[in-house]
Design a protein around this motif. Sequence first.
Motif: not given
Length: 352
Positions: A143-157
């Motif tokens: 789905a396409k929705l407004p969201s706020v999240a942690t920068g998961n990819y960069e942190a995991a990388k």
Amino acid sequence: MPTEAQLIAEFGASKMTVHRALQELSSSGLITRVERVGTFVAKLEAPTPERGKIGLFLPTNEGFLEIKLLAGIREAAGDDRQLVLYATDNDPVLEAEMLTKAVGEVDGILILPTGHPRVSRRLEEINESVCPVVCLDREPTSAKLPSVATGNYEAAKAGMEYLTGAGHRRIAYFGLFAMEMSSLSDRYRAYHDVMTGIGVEDPTSLSRFIEARDSADFFVELRLFEDALFRLTSGPEPITAAFCVNEHYLGVLLEVCHLLPPDVRERFEIVSFCDWPSLSFPSVRTHLIRQDARAVGRLAAAKLCRAMAGEKLPLTRDEIPASFEPVPFDPNPFEPSRRAFLFDPGAGGVEL
């Protein structure tokens, strides 16, 4: 608006039906009728940042992540705005039922979504035509929705590159297979990208997707981790490190690390996302990725308040960076003073 006579002619309805329909619209405040002047569509005021109810959809209100999100939401929403909590228990059926209940009860929705495709489509419909929706911590990949999240990819990388920079090549992945949620899919994508980047042809062979269980099934989950760890450390090329998707998997993995061969355990390292407070870890070097969930909640609530005041939000994701906390090498990791148990099977919880 057209007159009653014009509506009767246009729709072929009886005079009584049209008259009753206009009366109901007037009683609901949707139209205004002025004698000898005409009928007009009422001007509806949009909710302002100072009023209106926010529906807050969380799996629970007791987890560390949820508590931090709630603190940030309250900071941005203020004391004058009412928060209505809907506890979904990460169950898409319950989530769908509560969304149906919330429509008409609240003026905006903040949600930590399950990511189920059918519910995600319903969220899109609500955001388009009923009230604004902002996703917390993750967004449904369907789905396409407004969201706020942690920068998961960069942190995991960053965490994975720390392990490979320390010389590890056989790194296991422990997590939940729920790629319909952006938080988990981004973390696994970072793991996969770093592993293929160092020449591992099939990172899935080192990946273990184990369904998280509640405290009542703790020993069942423990056996699954023991079996996974035994298989991953058997043979000529045992794993030397692990990446855990969250603190739950970290806790169970640490409970079974005594099964590691001594020569493997001495150099074994773990990188994990973790929302628990500061902890000491038994026997294994553990590096944590910390989310700023409070900042996520604060920004998400601020966005929703703007949308409730009439602003059209773009269907994009804002990201809050996470912090990676590598620990220095300890030459005496097995001293009794450093031992601490994350899980107490008898109590089904953690020792903080």
